[in-house]
Design an enzyme around this catalytic site. Structure first.
Site, short mmCIF file in Angstrom:
data_model
loop_
_atom_site.label_atom_id
_atom_site.label_comp_id
_atom_site.label_asym_id
_atom_site.label_seq_id
_atom_site.Cartn_x
_atom_site.Cartn_y
_atom_site.Cartn_z
N LYS A 22 16.76 15.79 -24.57
CA LYS A 22 15.35 16.19 -24.53
C LYS A 22 14.64 15.77 -25.81
O LYS A 22 13.56 15.19 -25.78
CB LYS A 22 15.24 17.71 -24.39
CG LYS A 22 13.86 18.27 -24.68
CD LYS A 22 13.76 19.77 -24.54
CE LYS A 22 14.19 20.51 -25.76
NZ LYS A 22 13.17 20.65 -26.82
N ASN A 23 15.28 16.00 -26.94
CA ASN A 23 14.59 15.76 -28.22
C ASN A 23 14.57 14.30 -28.63
O ASN A 23 13.94 13.94 -29.62
CB ASN A 23 15.21 16.63 -29.32
CG ASN A 23 14.91 18.10 -29.08
OD1 ASN A 23 14.10 18.43 -28.22
ND2 ASN A 23 15.59 18.96 -29.80
N CYS A 115 5.72 29.24 -32.27
CA CYS A 115 6.54 29.77 -31.17
C CYS A 115 7.42 30.86 -31.76
O CYS A 115 7.36 31.17 -32.95
CB CYS A 115 7.36 28.65 -30.55
SG CYS A 115 8.42 27.85 -31.73
N ARG A 120 5.98 26.86 -37.30
CA ARG A 120 5.97 25.45 -36.90
C ARG A 120 4.78 24.67 -37.50
O ARG A 120 3.93 24.15 -36.78
CB ARG A 120 5.99 25.30 -35.39
CG ARG A 120 7.01 26.14 -34.67
CD ARG A 120 8.45 25.87 -35.03
NE ARG A 120 8.93 24.56 -34.68
CZ ARG A 120 9.44 24.24 -33.50
NH1 ARG A 120 9.49 25.14 -32.56
NH2 ARG A 120 9.86 23.01 -33.26
N ASP A 306 19.80 24.21 -33.57
CA ASP A 306 19.66 24.37 -32.12
C ASP A 306 20.95 24.84 -31.47
O ASP A 306 20.95 25.13 -30.27
CB ASP A 306 19.22 23.06 -31.47
CG ASP A 306 17.81 22.68 -31.89
OD1 ASP A 306 17.42 21.52 -31.67
OD2 ASP A 306 17.11 23.53 -32.46
N ARG A 398 13.20 24.33 -19.60
CA ARG A 398 12.53 23.37 -20.50
C ARG A 398 13.53 22.37 -21.06
O ARG A 398 13.19 21.22 -21.30
CB ARG A 398 11.89 24.12 -21.67
CG ARG A 398 10.64 24.90 -21.35
CD ARG A 398 10.01 25.39 -22.64
NE ARG A 398 10.05 24.33 -23.64
CZ ARG A 398 10.32 24.54 -24.93
NH1 ARG A 398 10.56 25.76 -25.37
NH2 ARG A 398 10.34 23.54 -25.79
C1 EPZ Z 1 12.64 19.25 -33.77
O1 EPZ Z 1 11.53 20.09 -33.97
C2 EPZ Z 1 13.28 19.71 -32.46
N1 EPZ Z 1 12.31 19.60 -31.37
C3 EPZ Z 1 13.74 21.16 -32.59
O2 EPZ Z 1 14.42 21.50 -31.38
C4 EPZ Z 1 14.72 21.26 -33.74
O3 EPZ Z 1 15.13 22.60 -33.90
C5 EPZ Z 1 14.05 20.75 -35.03
O4 EPZ Z 1 13.59 19.40 -34.83
C6 EPZ Z 1 15.00 20.77 -36.20
O5 EPZ Z 1 16.12 19.98 -35.92
C7 EPZ Z 1 12.04 18.38 -30.84
O6 EPZ Z 1 12.55 17.37 -31.28
C8 EPZ Z 1 11.08 18.36 -29.68
P1 EPZ Z 1 11.09 19.97 -37.88
P2 EPZ Z 1 10.46 19.74 -35.16
O7 EPZ Z 1 9.76 19.37 -38.13
O8 EPZ Z 1 10.44 18.29 -35.40
C9 EPZ Z 1 9.38 22.70 -41.30
C10 EPZ Z 1 14.91 22.78 -29.47
O9 EPZ Z 1 15.38 23.91 -29.31
N2 EPZ Z 1 8.20 21.83 -41.23
O10 EPZ Z 1 12.31 19.14 -38.12
O11 EPZ Z 1 9.20 20.42 -34.80
C11 EPZ Z 1 9.55 23.54 -40.03
O12 EPZ Z 1 8.77 24.72 -40.12
C12 EPZ Z 1 13.87 22.55 -30.55
O13 EPZ Z 1 15.24 21.76 -28.81
C13 EPZ Z 1 7.21 21.96 -42.21
O14 EPZ Z 1 7.31 22.79 -43.10
O15 EPZ Z 1 11.14 20.49 -36.37
C14 EPZ Z 1 11.03 23.83 -40.04
O16 EPZ Z 1 11.27 24.90 -40.93
C15 EPZ Z 1 13.53 23.82 -31.32
N3 EPZ Z 1 6.12 21.14 -42.14
C16 EPZ Z 1 11.63 22.55 -40.64
O17 EPZ Z 1 10.56 21.90 -41.33
C17 EPZ Z 1 5.98 20.19 -41.16
O18 EPZ Z 1 4.97 19.45 -41.17
C18 EPZ Z 1 12.21 21.58 -39.62
O19 EPZ Z 1 11.19 21.36 -38.67
C19 EPZ Z 1 7.00 20.08 -40.18
C20 EPZ Z 1 8.10 20.90 -40.24
#
Ligand code: EPZ
Length: 419
Positions: A22-23, A115, A120, A306, A398
Protein backbone atom coordinates in the site's frame (compact mmCIF):
# COMPACT_ATOMS: atom_id res chain seq x y z
CA UNK A 1 -20.41 -1.36 8.69
CA UNK A 2 -18.73 -4.72 9.01
CA UNK A 3 -17.10 -6.53 11.88
CA UNK A 4 -14.99 -9.65 12.15
CA UNK A 5 -16.01 -12.54 14.37
CA UNK A 6 -12.96 -14.60 15.37
CA UNK A 7 -12.94 -17.91 17.25
CA UNK A 8 -9.40 -17.98 18.62
CA UNK A 9 -7.03 -20.74 19.66
CA UNK A 10 -6.30 -22.16 16.19
CA UNK A 11 -2.62 -22.22 15.06
CA UNK A 12 -2.24 -20.68 11.58
CA UNK A 13 -0.84 -23.25 9.15
CA UNK A 14 -0.06 -23.04 5.42
CA UNK A 15 0.95 -20.50 2.78
CA UNK A 16 -0.24 -16.94 2.20
CA UNK A 17 0.51 -14.69 -0.80
CA UNK A 18 1.69 -11.23 0.14
CA UNK A 19 0.00 -8.42 -1.85
CA UNK A 20 1.59 -5.31 -3.34
CA UNK A 21 2.61 -2.66 -0.82
CA UNK A 22 0.00 0.00 0.00
CA UNK A 23 2.68 2.49 0.99
CA UNK A 24 4.55 1.96 -2.26
CA UNK A 25 1.60 1.99 -4.66
CA UNK A 26 0.14 5.29 -3.41
CA UNK A 27 3.17 7.47 -4.31
CA UNK A 28 3.77 5.43 -7.48
CA UNK A 29 0.20 6.16 -8.63
CA UNK A 30 0.70 9.84 -7.76
CA UNK A 31 3.86 9.86 -9.87
CA UNK A 32 1.86 8.95 -13.00
CA UNK A 33 0.73 12.62 -12.96
CA UNK A 34 4.25 13.58 -14.03
CA UNK A 35 3.81 12.43 -17.65
CA UNK A 36 1.15 12.77 -20.31
CA UNK A 37 1.86 9.21 -21.44
CA UNK A 38 0.16 6.08 -20.04
CA UNK A 39 1.74 4.20 -17.13
CA UNK A 40 0.85 0.67 -16.06
CA UNK A 41 1.34 -0.37 -12.44
CA UNK A 42 1.17 -4.07 -11.59
CA UNK A 43 0.63 -5.95 -8.32
CA UNK A 44 -1.76 -3.23 -7.19
CA UNK A 45 -3.48 -4.35 -3.97
CA UNK A 46 -7.27 -4.15 -3.93
CA UNK A 47 -7.58 -1.70 -1.01
CA UNK A 48 -9.92 1.17 -0.27
CA UNK A 49 -6.95 3.56 -0.05
CA UNK A 50 -5.94 2.57 -3.58
CA UNK A 51 -9.49 3.05 -4.86
CA UNK A 52 -9.43 6.49 -3.23
CA UNK A 53 -6.21 7.39 -5.02
CA UNK A 54 -7.77 6.28 -8.30
CA UNK A 55 -10.70 8.62 -7.71
CA UNK A 56 -8.35 11.49 -6.87
CA UNK A 57 -6.36 10.93 -10.08
CA UNK A 58 -9.62 10.86 -12.08
CA UNK A 59 -10.73 14.09 -10.38
CA UNK A 60 -7.49 15.63 -11.66
CA UNK A 61 -8.31 14.67 -15.24
CA UNK A 62 -6.38 11.41 -15.51
CA UNK A 63 -7.84 8.35 -17.25
CA UNK A 64 -7.71 5.42 -14.81
CA UNK A 65 -8.33 1.82 -15.87
CA UNK A 66 -8.19 -1.21 -13.58
CA UNK A 67 -7.56 -4.60 -15.12
CA UNK A 68 -7.01 -7.45 -12.67
CA UNK A 69 -4.26 -6.41 -10.28
CA UNK A 70 -2.97 -3.75 -12.66
CA UNK A 71 -3.89 -0.11 -13.06
CA UNK A 72 -3.21 1.96 -16.16
CA UNK A 73 -3.22 5.73 -15.61
CA UNK A 74 -2.87 8.39 -18.29
CA UNK A 75 -2.78 12.00 -17.20
CA UNK A 76 -2.76 13.40 -20.75
CA UNK A 77 -3.67 16.67 -19.15
CA UNK A 78 -4.07 17.54 -15.50
CA UNK A 79 -6.64 20.08 -14.49
CA UNK A 80 -6.49 22.01 -11.32
CA UNK A 81 -6.82 20.55 -7.98
CA UNK A 82 -7.43 17.49 -5.91
CA UNK A 83 -10.97 16.82 -4.71
CA UNK A 84 -11.02 18.43 -1.25
CA UNK A 85 -13.12 15.77 0.44
CA UNK A 86 -11.20 12.86 -1.06
CA UNK A 87 -7.78 14.28 -0.22
CA UNK A 88 -8.85 15.32 3.27
CA UNK A 89 -9.99 11.78 4.06
CA UNK A 90 -6.80 9.98 3.12
CA UNK A 91 -3.51 11.30 4.46
CA UNK A 92 -1.50 9.32 1.92
CA UNK A 93 -2.93 11.49 -0.87
CA UNK A 94 -0.68 14.35 0.23
CA UNK A 95 1.79 12.80 -2.21
CA UNK A 96 -0.05 14.34 -5.18
CA UNK A 97 1.39 17.72 -4.13
CA UNK A 98 4.88 17.16 -5.51
CA UNK A 99 3.85 15.73 -8.88
CA UNK A 100 1.22 18.43 -9.45
CA UNK A 101 3.88 21.09 -8.81
CA UNK A 102 6.30 19.28 -11.07
CA UNK A 103 3.77 18.83 -13.87
CA UNK A 104 1.61 21.95 -13.81
CA UNK A 105 3.63 24.23 -11.58
CA UNK A 106 0.68 24.78 -9.28
CA UNK A 107 -1.39 22.75 -6.88
CA UNK A 108 -4.19 23.18 -4.42
CA UNK A 109 -4.46 20.22 -2.10
CA UNK A 110 -6.44 19.96 1.09
CA UNK A 111 -4.41 19.80 4.27
CA UNK A 112 -4.32 16.14 5.26
CA UNK A 113 -6.25 15.47 8.44
CA UNK A 114 -4.37 14.32 11.47
CA UNK A 115 -5.33 10.87 12.64
CA UNK A 116 -5.45 8.79 15.77
CA UNK A 117 -1.73 8.05 15.68
CA UNK A 118 -0.59 11.64 15.70
CA UNK A 119 -0.84 15.19 14.40
CA UNK A 120 0.85 14.24 11.11
CA UNK A 121 2.45 17.63 10.26
CA UNK A 122 3.70 18.42 6.74
CA UNK A 123 6.22 21.16 7.57
CA UNK A 124 9.07 19.14 6.06
CA UNK A 125 7.13 18.59 2.81
CA UNK A 126 6.63 22.35 2.52
CA UNK A 127 10.25 23.11 3.48
CA UNK A 128 11.50 20.92 0.66
CA UNK A 129 9.09 22.28 -1.96
CA UNK A 130 9.85 25.87 -0.97
CA UNK A 131 13.57 25.11 -1.36
CA UNK A 132 12.77 24.21 -5.00
CA UNK A 133 11.16 27.62 -5.48
CA UNK A 134 7.50 26.95 -4.71
CA UNK A 135 5.45 29.71 -3.10
CA UNK A 136 3.13 28.01 -0.64
CA UNK A 137 0.29 29.40 1.45
CA UNK A 138 -2.26 27.67 3.67
CA UNK A 139 -5.70 29.05 2.92
CA UNK A 140 -9.11 27.75 3.96
CA UNK A 141 -7.85 24.25 4.70
CA UNK A 142 -5.95 24.10 1.45
CA UNK A 143 -2.25 24.04 0.65
CA UNK A 144 -2.00 26.54 -2.21
CA UNK A 145 1.30 26.12 -4.07
CA UNK A 146 2.70 27.85 -7.15
CA UNK A 147 6.11 27.44 -8.74
CA UNK A 148 6.54 29.38 -12.01
CA UNK A 149 10.03 27.90 -12.06
CA UNK A 150 11.28 24.88 -10.11
CA UNK A 151 15.02 25.05 -9.58
CA UNK A 152 17.22 22.36 -8.08
CA UNK A 153 18.34 22.98 -4.49
CA UNK A 154 20.05 21.32 -1.56
CA UNK A 155 17.70 20.64 1.34
CA UNK A 156 17.81 18.72 4.62
CA UNK A 157 14.50 16.91 5.22
CA UNK A 158 15.10 15.27 8.60
CA UNK A 159 12.65 16.08 11.38
CA UNK A 160 12.41 15.49 15.11
CA UNK A 161 11.43 11.85 14.51
CA UNK A 162 13.93 11.30 11.69
CA UNK A 163 13.22 11.28 7.94
CA UNK A 164 9.79 11.75 6.36
CA UNK A 165 8.68 9.03 3.94
CA UNK A 166 6.04 10.94 1.98
CA UNK A 167 7.96 14.19 2.39
CA UNK A 168 10.92 12.58 0.63
CA UNK A 169 8.53 11.26 -2.03
CA UNK A 170 6.96 14.68 -2.63
CA UNK A 171 10.27 16.53 -2.95
CA UNK A 172 11.72 13.83 -5.20
CA UNK A 173 8.67 14.00 -7.49
CA UNK A 174 8.85 17.79 -7.76
CA UNK A 175 12.63 17.71 -8.34
CA UNK A 176 12.60 15.31 -11.31
CA UNK A 177 11.24 18.08 -13.61
CA UNK A 178 13.06 21.01 -11.94
CA UNK A 179 15.93 22.83 -13.62
CA UNK A 180 19.27 21.66 -12.27
CA UNK A 181 20.33 19.35 -9.49
CA UNK A 182 18.50 18.73 -6.22
CA UNK A 183 20.23 17.11 -3.26
CA UNK A 184 17.94 15.76 -0.53
CA UNK A 185 19.85 15.18 2.69
CA UNK A 186 18.25 13.20 5.51
CA UNK A 187 16.06 11.41 2.94
CA UNK A 188 13.91 8.43 3.96
CA UNK A 189 15.41 5.04 3.02
CA UNK A 190 12.21 2.97 3.26
CA UNK A 191 11.75 0.32 0.52
CA UNK A 192 8.63 2.19 -0.59
CA UNK A 193 10.73 5.29 -1.33
CA UNK A 194 13.21 3.10 -3.20
CA UNK A 195 10.32 1.61 -5.23
CA UNK A 196 9.14 5.11 -6.16
CA UNK A 197 12.69 6.04 -7.16
CA UNK A 198 12.86 3.00 -9.45
CA UNK A 199 9.52 3.90 -11.06
CA UNK A 200 10.58 7.52 -11.64
CA UNK A 201 13.86 6.27 -13.15
CA UNK A 202 11.88 4.00 -15.49
CA UNK A 203 9.96 7.14 -16.53
CA UNK A 204 13.25 8.81 -17.51
CA UNK A 205 14.12 10.61 -14.29
CA UNK A 206 17.78 10.90 -13.31
CA UNK A 207 18.12 9.95 -9.62
CA UNK A 208 21.16 8.84 -7.61
CA UNK A 209 21.46 7.58 -4.03
CA UNK A 210 18.02 5.91 -3.97
CA UNK A 211 17.71 4.09 -0.65
CA UNK A 212 20.43 6.18 0.99
CA UNK A 213 20.02 9.28 3.19
CA UNK A 214 21.34 11.45 0.33
CA UNK A 215 19.28 11.45 -2.87
CA UNK A 216 20.52 13.42 -5.89
CA UNK A 217 18.01 14.34 -8.61
CA UNK A 218 19.09 15.89 -11.92
CA UNK A 219 16.06 17.54 -13.49
CA UNK A 220 14.95 16.58 -17.03
CA UNK A 221 12.55 18.43 -19.35
CA UNK A 222 9.88 15.72 -19.31
CA UNK A 223 9.14 12.13 -18.35
CA UNK A 224 7.63 9.33 -20.45
CA UNK A 225 5.27 6.48 -19.61
CA UNK A 226 6.54 3.32 -17.93
CA UNK A 227 5.45 -0.01 -16.49
CA UNK A 228 6.19 -1.00 -12.90
CA UNK A 229 5.53 -3.88 -10.54
CA UNK A 230 5.04 -2.70 -6.95
CA UNK A 231 7.11 -4.33 -4.21
CA UNK A 232 5.37 -6.76 -1.82
CA UNK A 233 3.92 -5.28 1.35
CA UNK A 234 6.49 -5.74 4.12
CA UNK A 235 3.99 -4.72 6.79
CA UNK A 236 1.39 -7.24 5.64
CA UNK A 237 4.18 -9.84 5.68
CA UNK A 238 5.21 -8.75 9.19
CA UNK A 239 1.58 -8.98 10.31
CA UNK A 240 1.24 -12.59 9.13
CA UNK A 241 4.66 -13.50 10.54
CA UNK A 242 3.70 -12.21 13.98
CA UNK A 243 0.30 -13.95 13.75
CA UNK A 244 2.02 -17.26 12.93
CA UNK A 245 4.30 -16.98 15.97
CA UNK A 246 1.52 -15.74 18.26
CA UNK A 247 -0.88 -18.57 17.34
CA UNK A 248 1.98 -21.10 17.57
CA UNK A 249 1.52 -22.06 13.93
CA UNK A 250 3.75 -22.14 10.84
CA UNK A 251 3.12 -19.86 7.84
CA UNK A 252 5.03 -19.46 4.56
CA UNK A 253 4.90 -15.88 3.26
CA UNK A 254 4.82 -16.29 -0.52
CA UNK A 255 6.32 -13.32 -2.40
CA UNK A 256 7.64 -11.56 0.73
CA UNK A 257 11.03 -9.83 0.54
CA UNK A 258 13.07 -11.04 3.59
CA UNK A 259 15.56 -8.20 2.94
CA UNK A 260 12.75 -5.70 3.69
CA UNK A 261 11.96 -7.48 6.97
CA UNK A 262 15.36 -7.84 8.67
CA UNK A 263 14.49 -5.96 11.85
CA UNK A 264 11.15 -7.76 12.23
CA UNK A 265 12.61 -11.22 11.59
CA UNK A 266 15.48 -10.47 13.96
CA UNK A 267 13.07 -9.56 16.77
CA UNK A 268 10.86 -12.59 16.05
CA UNK A 269 13.89 -14.88 16.38
CA UNK A 270 14.95 -13.10 19.57
CA UNK A 271 11.42 -13.74 20.88
CA UNK A 272 11.90 -17.46 20.18
CA UNK A 273 10.06 -17.82 16.86
CA UNK A 274 11.49 -19.95 14.06
CA UNK A 275 12.44 -18.12 10.83
CA UNK A 276 13.34 -20.29 7.85
CA UNK A 277 14.53 -18.92 4.50
CA UNK A 278 15.39 -22.22 2.81
CA UNK A 279 14.68 -22.50 -0.89
CA UNK A 280 13.85 -18.87 -1.38
CA UNK A 281 10.65 -19.13 0.68
CA UNK A 282 10.20 -17.30 3.98
CA UNK A 283 8.54 -19.40 6.68
CA UNK A 284 7.83 -18.22 10.22
CA UNK A 285 6.63 -20.45 13.02
CA UNK A 286 6.46 -20.88 16.75
CA UNK A 287 9.55 -22.01 18.63
CA UNK A 288 9.60 -23.93 21.91
CA UNK A 289 8.63 -20.97 24.06
CA UNK A 290 8.31 -17.21 23.67
CA UNK A 291 10.74 -14.84 25.35
CA UNK A 292 10.09 -11.20 26.34
CA UNK A 293 11.65 -8.41 24.26
CA UNK A 294 12.70 -4.78 24.17
CA UNK A 295 11.55 -3.19 20.89
CA UNK A 296 11.99 0.44 19.78
CA UNK A 297 10.51 1.69 16.54
CA UNK A 298 12.93 3.54 14.25
CA UNK A 299 13.22 4.77 10.68
CA UNK A 300 14.16 2.03 8.17
CA UNK A 301 16.05 -0.31 8.49
CA UNK A 302 15.09 -0.22 12.18
CA UNK A 303 11.98 -1.88 13.58
CA UNK A 304 8.99 -0.41 11.66
CA UNK A 305 6.39 1.62 13.57
CA UNK A 306 3.73 -0.02 11.37
CA UNK A 307 4.48 -3.39 12.98
CA UNK A 308 4.59 -2.10 16.58
CA UNK A 309 0.99 -2.88 17.53
CA UNK A 310 1.18 -6.38 16.06
CA UNK A 311 4.42 -7.14 17.95
CA UNK A 312 2.81 -5.99 21.18
CA UNK A 313 0.23 -8.77 20.87
CA UNK A 314 3.00 -11.36 20.54
CA UNK A 315 4.63 -9.93 23.65
CA UNK A 316 1.43 -10.50 25.67
CA UNK A 317 2.13 -14.21 25.14
CA UNK A 318 5.79 -14.11 26.21
CA UNK A 319 6.20 -14.78 29.96
CA UNK A 320 8.01 -11.82 31.54
CA UNK A 321 8.28 -8.09 31.00
CA UNK A 322 8.56 -6.63 27.48
CA UNK A 323 9.10 -2.95 26.68
CA UNK A 324 7.88 -1.49 23.40
CA UNK A 325 8.94 2.10 22.71
CA UNK A 326 7.33 4.16 19.93
CA UNK A 327 9.73 6.79 18.61
CA UNK A 328 8.05 7.73 15.32
CA UNK A 329 4.52 8.81 16.24
CA UNK A 330 3.35 10.55 19.37
CA UNK A 331 0.22 8.51 20.10
CA UNK A 332 0.35 5.10 18.55
CA UNK A 333 -0.88 3.06 21.52
CA UNK A 334 -4.63 3.18 20.79
CA UNK A 335 -4.66 -0.61 20.70
CA UNK A 336 -3.51 -0.92 24.34
CA UNK A 337 -6.89 -0.18 25.91
CA UNK A 338 -8.63 -2.59 23.52
CA UNK A 339 -6.07 -5.33 24.19
CA UNK A 340 -6.79 -4.88 27.91
CA UNK A 341 -10.40 -5.94 27.22
CA UNK A 342 -8.95 -9.31 26.12
CA UNK A 343 -7.00 -9.58 29.38
CA UNK A 344 -3.66 -8.15 28.31
CA UNK A 345 -1.63 -6.51 31.11
CA UNK A 346 -0.01 -3.43 29.53
CA UNK A 347 0.84 -0.08 31.10
CA UNK A 348 1.99 2.99 29.20
CA UNK A 349 4.99 4.89 30.52
CA UNK A 350 5.53 7.92 28.25
CA UNK A 351 6.69 6.66 24.82
CA UNK A 352 6.88 3.08 26.09
CA UNK A 353 4.38 0.30 26.73
CA UNK A 354 5.32 -2.15 29.49
CA UNK A 355 3.83 -5.57 28.69
CA UNK A 356 3.52 -8.17 31.46
CA UNK A 357 3.28 -11.22 29.25
CA UNK A 358 2.43 -14.87 29.71
CA UNK A 359 -1.25 -14.69 30.62
CA UNK A 360 -3.83 -16.20 28.24
CA UNK A 361 -6.16 -13.81 26.43
CA UNK A 362 -9.92 -14.33 26.37
CA UNK A 363 -12.22 -13.15 23.61
CA UNK A 364 -14.33 -9.98 23.90
CA UNK A 365 -15.87 -7.28 21.66
CA UNK A 366 -13.24 -4.68 20.65
CA UNK A 367 -13.18 -1.57 18.48
CA UNK A 368 -10.69 -0.90 15.70
CA UNK A 369 -9.23 2.62 15.70
CA UNK A 370 -6.60 2.74 12.98
CA UNK A 371 -5.13 0.43 10.39
CA UNK A 372 -2.36 -1.28 12.32
CA UNK A 373 -4.16 -1.26 15.67
CA UNK A 374 -6.97 -3.14 13.91
CA UNK A 375 -4.48 -5.74 12.69
CA UNK A 376 -3.22 -6.14 16.25
CA UNK A 377 -6.77 -6.73 17.51
CA UNK A 378 -7.27 -9.42 14.85
CA UNK A 379 -4.07 -11.19 15.93
CA UNK A 380 -5.20 -10.94 19.57
CA UNK A 381 -8.54 -12.48 18.57
CA UNK A 382 -6.73 -15.34 16.83
CA UNK A 383 -4.80 -16.00 20.06
CA UNK A 384 -7.62 -15.47 22.59
CA UNK A 385 -9.84 -18.27 23.86
CA UNK A 386 -13.44 -17.90 22.75
CA UNK A 387 -14.97 -15.32 20.40
CA UNK A 388 -13.57 -11.86 19.67
CA UNK A 389 -15.66 -9.40 17.69
CA UNK A 390 -13.58 -6.65 16.00
CA UNK A 391 -15.80 -3.73 15.00
CA UNK A 392 -15.23 -0.92 12.46
CA UNK A 393 -13.02 -3.07 10.26
CA UNK A 394 -13.18 -0.48 7.48
CA UNK A 395 -9.89 0.56 9.04
CA UNK A 396 -8.49 -2.85 8.11
CA UNK A 397 -9.80 -2.74 4.54
CA UNK A 398 -7.74 0.41 3.95
CA UNK A 399 -4.49 -1.54 4.13
CA UNK A 400 -5.07 -5.30 4.08
CA UNK A 401 -6.33 -7.07 0.98
CA UNK A 402 -8.99 -9.66 1.92
CA UNK A 403 -7.41 -10.29 5.32
CA UNK A 404 -10.28 -12.50 6.54
CA UNK A 405 -10.12 -14.68 3.40
CA UNK A 406 -6.35 -15.07 3.73
CA UNK A 407 -6.68 -15.98 7.40
CA UNK A 408 -9.39 -18.58 6.67
CA UNK A 409 -7.03 -20.13 4.11
CA UNK A 410 -4.57 -20.54 6.99
CA UNK A 411 -7.17 -22.35 9.09
CA UNK A 412 -8.41 -19.42 11.17
CA UNK A 413 -12.08 -19.36 12.20
CA UNK A 414 -12.87 -15.82 11.00
CA UNK A 415 -16.14 -14.51 9.61
CA UNK A 416 -16.94 -11.06 8.20
CA UNK A 417 -20.34 -10.00 9.53
CA UNK A 418 -22.53 -7.04 8.62
CA UNK A 419 -23.27 -4.93 11.70
C1 EPZ B 1 4.36 6.93 5.92
O1 EPZ B 1 3.63 7.98 6.48
C2 EPZ B 1 3.43 5.72 5.93
N1 EPZ B 1 2.23 6.02 5.14
C3 EPZ B 1 3.03 5.38 7.36
O2 EPZ B 1 2.25 4.18 7.31
C4 EPZ B 1 4.29 5.10 8.16
O3 EPZ B 1 3.95 4.81 9.50
C5 EPZ B 1 5.22 6.31 8.10
O4 EPZ B 1 5.51 6.63 6.72
C6 EPZ B 1 6.52 6.08 8.83
O5 EPZ B 1 7.17 4.97 8.28
C7 EPZ B 1 2.29 6.00 3.79
O6 EPZ B 1 3.34 5.77 3.21
C8 EPZ B 1 1.00 6.25 3.06
P1 EPZ B 1 6.46 10.31 7.92
P2 EPZ B 1 4.23 9.50 6.42
O7 EPZ B 1 6.36 11.60 7.18
O8 EPZ B 1 5.10 9.65 5.25
C9 EPZ B 1 7.00 13.48 11.34
C10 EPZ B 1 0.40 2.80 7.75
O9 EPZ B 1 -0.07 2.31 8.78
N2 EPZ B 1 6.85 14.48 10.27
O10 EPZ B 1 7.58 9.37 7.58
O11 EPZ B 1 3.07 10.42 6.58
C11 EPZ B 1 5.71 12.70 11.58
O12 EPZ B 1 4.86 13.41 12.48
C12 EPZ B 1 0.87 4.24 7.75
O13 EPZ B 1 0.53 2.19 6.66
C13 EPZ B 1 7.09 15.82 10.56
O14 EPZ B 1 7.42 16.16 11.69
O15 EPZ B 1 5.09 9.52 7.75
C14 EPZ B 1 6.23 11.41 12.19
O16 EPZ B 1 6.49 11.64 13.56
C15 EPZ B 1 0.70 4.91 9.11
N3 EPZ B 1 6.96 16.74 9.56
C16 EPZ B 1 7.55 11.19 11.46
O17 EPZ B 1 7.93 12.47 10.93
C17 EPZ B 1 6.61 16.37 8.28
O18 EPZ B 1 6.53 17.26 7.40
C18 EPZ B 1 7.50 10.20 10.32
O19 EPZ B 1 6.44 10.61 9.49
C19 EPZ B 1 6.36 15.00 8.01
C20 EPZ B 1 6.50 14.07 9.02
Amino acid sequence: MYSLSIQGGVPLEGEVTISGAKNAVLPVLAATLLTREPCTVRRVPNLSDVAFMGKILSSLGARVRVHGDSMTVQAAKTSGFGDYELVRKMRGSICILGPLLGRQREARVSLPGGCVIGSRPIDLHLKGLRALGAQIAIDGGYICARAPRLRGAEVFLGGRAGPTVLGTANVMMAAVLAEGVTIIEGAACEPEVVDLGHFLTAMGARIGGIGSPTITVTGVPELHGAEHEVIPDRIEAATFAVAAAATRGTVTLRGARPDHLSAVLDKLQEAGARVDRAGGALTVGAGRRLRPLDVTTQPYAGFPTDAQAQMMVLMTQAPGISIITERIFESRFMHVSELARLGADITIEGPSAVVKGGKPLSGAPVMASDLRASAALVIAGLVARGETRVKRIYHLDRGYEQLDRKLRQLGARVQRLQE
